[in-house]
Design a protein around this motif. Structure first.
Motif, mmCIF file in Angstrom:
data_model
loop_
_atom_site.group_PDB
_atom_site.id
_atom_site.type_symbol
_atom_site.label_atom_id
_atom_site.label_comp_id
_atom_site.label_asym_id
_atom_site.label_seq_id
_atom_site.Cartn_x
_atom_site.Cartn_y
_atom_site.Cartn_z
ATOM 1 N N ASP A 168 0.825 -1.212 0.000
ATOM 2 C CA ASP A 168 0.000 0.000 0.000
ATOM 3 C C ASP A 168 0.857 1.259 0.000
ATOM 4 O O ASP A 168 0.550 2.247 -0.688
ATOM 5 C CB ASP A 168 -0.926 0.007 1.218
ATOM 6 C CG ASP A 168 -2.037 -1.019 1.106
ATOM 7 O OD1 ASP A 168 -2.220 -1.602 0.021
ATOM 8 O OD2 ASP A 168 -2.723 -1.252 2.125
ATOM 9 N N ASN A 169 1.931 1.244 0.774
ATOM 10 C CA ASN A 169 2.773 2.432 0.885
ATOM 11 C C ASN A 169 3.500 2.734 -0.422
ATOM 12 O O ASN A 169 3.664 3.903 -0.803
ATOM 13 C CB ASN A 169 3.776 2.256 2.026
ATOM 14 C CG ASN A 169 3.090 2.200 3.368
ATOM 15 O OD1 ASN A 169 1.998 2.725 3.535
ATOM 16 N ND2 ASN A 169 3.712 1.541 4.336
ATOM 17 N N ARG A 170 3.935 1.708 -1.119
ATOM 18 C CA ARG A 170 4.553 1.928 -2.425
ATOM 19 C C ARG A 170 3.540 2.534 -3.400
ATOM 20 O O ARG A 170 3.870 3.440 -4.181
ATOM 21 C CB ARG A 170 5.100 0.613 -2.978
ATOM 22 C CG ARG A 170 6.342 0.116 -2.248
ATOM 23 C CD ARG A 170 6.897 -1.144 -2.906
ATOM 24 N NE ARG A 170 8.056 -1.654 -2.187
ATOM 25 C CZ ARG A 170 9.302 -1.246 -2.374
ATOM 26 N NH1 ARG A 170 9.554 -0.294 -3.265
ATOM 27 N NH2 ARG A 170 10.296 -1.757 -1.670
ATOM 28 N N MET A 171 2.306 2.066 -3.334
ATOM 29 C CA MET A 171 1.275 2.591 -4.225
ATOM 30 C C MET A 171 0.978 4.054 -3.897
ATOM 31 O O MET A 171 0.806 4.890 -4.794
ATOM 32 C CB MET A 171 0.011 1.750 -4.098
ATOM 33 C CG MET A 171 -1.111 2.182 -5.043
ATOM 34 S SD MET A 171 -0.634 2.041 -6.784
ATOM 35 C CE MET A 171 -0.553 0.250 -6.940
ATOM 36 N N ILE A 172 0.921 4.398 -2.608
ATOM 37 C CA ILE A 172 0.683 5.783 -2.207
ATOM 38 C C ILE A 172 1.805 6.690 -2.712
ATOM 39 O O ILE A 172 1.563 7.776 -3.254
ATOM 40 C CB ILE A 172 0.553 5.888 -0.674
ATOM 41 C CG1 ILE A 172 -0.756 5.235 -0.221
ATOM 42 C CG2 ILE A 172 0.609 7.343 -0.207
ATOM 43 C CD1 ILE A 172 -0.851 5.060 1.283
ATOM 44 N N GLY A 184 1.087 9.522 -5.443
ATOM 45 C CA GLY A 184 1.351 10.892 -5.024
ATOM 46 C C GLY A 184 2.356 11.577 -5.929
ATOM 47 O O GLY A 184 2.164 12.730 -6.344
ATOM 48 N N ALA A 185 3.423 10.879 -6.261
ATOM 49 C CA ALA A 185 4.451 11.457 -7.131
ATOM 50 C C ALA A 185 3.880 11.770 -8.513
ATOM 51 O O ALA A 185 4.109 12.852 -9.067
ATOM 52 C CB ALA A 185 5.631 10.496 -7.245
ATOM 53 N N ALA A 232 5.661 -0.125 8.222
ATOM 54 C CA ALA A 232 6.385 -1.381 8.416
ATOM 55 C C ALA A 232 7.774 -1.364 7.793
ATOM 56 O O ALA A 232 8.539 -2.286 7.988
ATOM 57 C CB ALA A 232 5.588 -2.546 7.832
ATOM 58 N N GLY A 233 8.097 -0.320 7.021
ATOM 59 C CA GLY A 233 9.446 -0.277 6.492
ATOM 60 C C GLY A 233 9.638 0.441 5.195
ATOM 61 O O GLY A 233 10.761 0.563 4.725
ATOM 62 N N TYR A 234 8.595 0.976 4.571
ATOM 63 C CA TYR A 234 8.780 1.686 3.305
ATOM 64 C C TYR A 234 8.392 3.141 3.430
ATOM 65 O O TYR A 234 9.175 4.027 3.127
ATOM 66 C CB TYR A 234 7.966 1.023 2.190
ATOM 67 C CG TYR A 234 8.196 1.667 0.847
ATOM 68 C CD1 TYR A 234 9.385 1.454 0.136
ATOM 69 C CD2 TYR A 234 7.245 2.514 0.293
ATOM 70 C CE1 TYR A 234 9.607 2.055 -1.087
ATOM 71 C CE2 TYR A 234 7.462 3.119 -0.948
ATOM 72 C CZ TYR A 234 8.644 2.890 -1.629
ATOM 73 O OH TYR A 234 8.859 3.497 -2.835
ATOM 74 N N THR A 266 -4.292 8.108 -1.268
ATOM 75 C CA THR A 266 -4.377 6.776 -0.684
ATOM 76 C C THR A 266 -3.849 5.765 -1.691
ATOM 77 O O THR A 266 -3.535 6.107 -2.834
ATOM 78 C CB THR A 266 -5.827 6.417 -0.323
ATOM 79 O OG1 THR A 266 -6.533 6.059 -1.525
ATOM 80 C CG2 THR A 266 -6.544 7.576 0.354
ATOM 81 N N GLU A 267 -3.785 4.508 -1.276
ATOM 82 C CA GLU A 267 -3.353 3.461 -2.202
ATOM 83 C C GLU A 267 -4.394 3.195 -3.289
ATOM 84 O O GLU A 267 -4.111 2.511 -4.278
ATOM 85 C CB GLU A 267 -3.024 2.171 -1.446
ATOM 86 C CG GLU A 267 -4.206 1.368 -0.929
ATOM 87 C CD GLU A 267 -4.703 1.832 0.428
ATOM 88 O OE1 GLU A 267 -5.361 1.034 1.114
ATOM 89 O OE2 GLU A 267 -4.436 2.991 0.805
ATOM 90 N N HIS A 268 -5.612 3.743 -3.112
ATOM 91 C CA HIS A 268 -6.676 3.543 -4.095
ATOM 92 C C HIS A 268 -6.833 4.727 -5.053
ATOM 93 O O HIS A 268 -7.656 4.659 -5.967
ATOM 94 C CB HIS A 268 -8.003 3.297 -3.386
ATOM 95 C CG HIS A 268 -8.022 2.043 -2.573
ATOM 96 N ND1 HIS A 268 -8.024 0.787 -3.131
ATOM 97 C CD2 HIS A 268 -8.017 1.850 -1.221
ATOM 98 C CE1 HIS A 268 -8.031 -0.124 -2.178
ATOM 99 N NE2 HIS A 268 -8.020 0.484 -1.020
ATOM 100 N N GLY A 269 -6.092 5.786 -4.835
ATOM 101 C CA GLY A 269 -6.195 6.930 -5.716
ATOM 102 C C GLY A 269 -6.015 8.237 -4.975
ATOM 103 O O GLY A 269 -5.843 8.263 -3.752
#
Length: 295
Positions: free
Chosen positions: A138-142, A146-147, A174-176, A277-280
């Protein structure tokens, strides 16, 4: 390489003691729910996603090392443990969401024909472990969304210049990390887009609005609490006064000084450009409808 906030393998959990940063990087063992709640309450671990993960994994560790032998003991232990973890830091919504979802999962699995206490224990442990993988995804997607959004909407010839506020990187997750390409993180976003985050966020949002600078919030969907209509319903955690009057246990403030130490402030949705968010990427007024549809 970024610091890991959490180190986990089945039966073993260590959390980076953020109270000691930046002088030292020390990982403290968490052997069960009580230590997990203490790490959350004392702010050894910080950031709403990381709070939920440490809380859930502390439960998984205790179930691995001291599994209940009776079904009734397992059910009561999990439910009481989750209540204890949720109470450790109430403003961050992720732990409450994880507790609600795990309780629902537990109740559903317990009703299945032929279920055993060992099988249900293993299922709960696996459920908690799955949060780690989901958080990083999820964090990678956010970060990616965002970028892309900021680069597509900026008209500055040299590209976007980003200022972050609060712990928006790997130590909050958790780490990203969530807010790698945006402005602020969040501990709770409610239905109308009002956002609770570390004290100082509101002032930054006012400055951004005054100067015409876009103000973004980055939050996984687990930090979005659509059950609350506005930020006025958010319970704001108050921290001990010693966090402001003392340094490493030594008082530096004058005797008799009173302290009010709220850990968060609430930024009204009118000051927020978009919520990532990770969904958009959604405008505050779109958040409830669009996120409900995505989920």
């Amino acid at each position: 390489m970024s610091l890991e906030s959490v180190r986990y393998c089945r039966g073993s959990l260590q959390v980076l003691n953020q109270l000691l940063l930046p002088q030292s990087s020390q990982y403290d063992p968490v052997t069960g729910v009580r230590e997990g709640a203490d790490a959350i309450r004392t702010m050894k671990v910080r950031g709403a996603p990381a709070i939920a993960i440490v809380g859930s994994l502390s439960l998984a560790v205790e179930l691995t090392t001291s599994p209940p032998q009776l079904m009734s003991d397992l059910l009561s232990f999990v439910r009481e443990s989750l209540d204890h973890l949720v109470g450790a830091r109430p403003t961050a919504v992720n732990m409450k969401k994880a507790a609600d979802e795990l309780n629902a999962f537990l109740a559903q699995e317990a009703e299945k024909p032929g279920v055993t206490v060992q099988g249900l224990t293993d299922s709960v442990i696996q459920w908690a472990e799955s949060l780690l993988e989901k958080d990083v995804k999820d964090n990678r997607m956010i970060g990616d969304l965002g970028a892309q959004h900021i680069l597509q909407t900026t008209d500055a010839p040299g590209g976007a210049v980003i200022m972050t506020h609060c712990n928006t990187g790997s130590l909050a997750t958790a780490g990203y990390g969530t807010a790698l390409a945006v402005v602020v993180g969040a501990d709770r976003v409610v239905a109308n887009g009002d956002t609770a985050n570390k004290v100082g966020t509101y002032q930054l949002a006012v400055l951004a609005k005054h100067h015409g600078i876009p103000f973004y919030v980055a939050a996984p969907s687990t930090s979005c609490d659509l059950s609350l209509p506005t930020g006025g319903s958010i319970v704001i955690e108050e921290r001990p006064s010693q966090e402001l009057t003392d340094i490493n246990g030594v008082r530096v403030a004058a005797p008799g000084i009173g302290v009010w130490n709220p850990a968060f402030d609430v930024t009204p949705h009118e000051l927020i450009t978009s919520i990532i968010t990770e969904h958009g990427v959604f405008r505050p007024e779109e958040l409830k409808k669009r996120l409900s549809r995505a989920l």
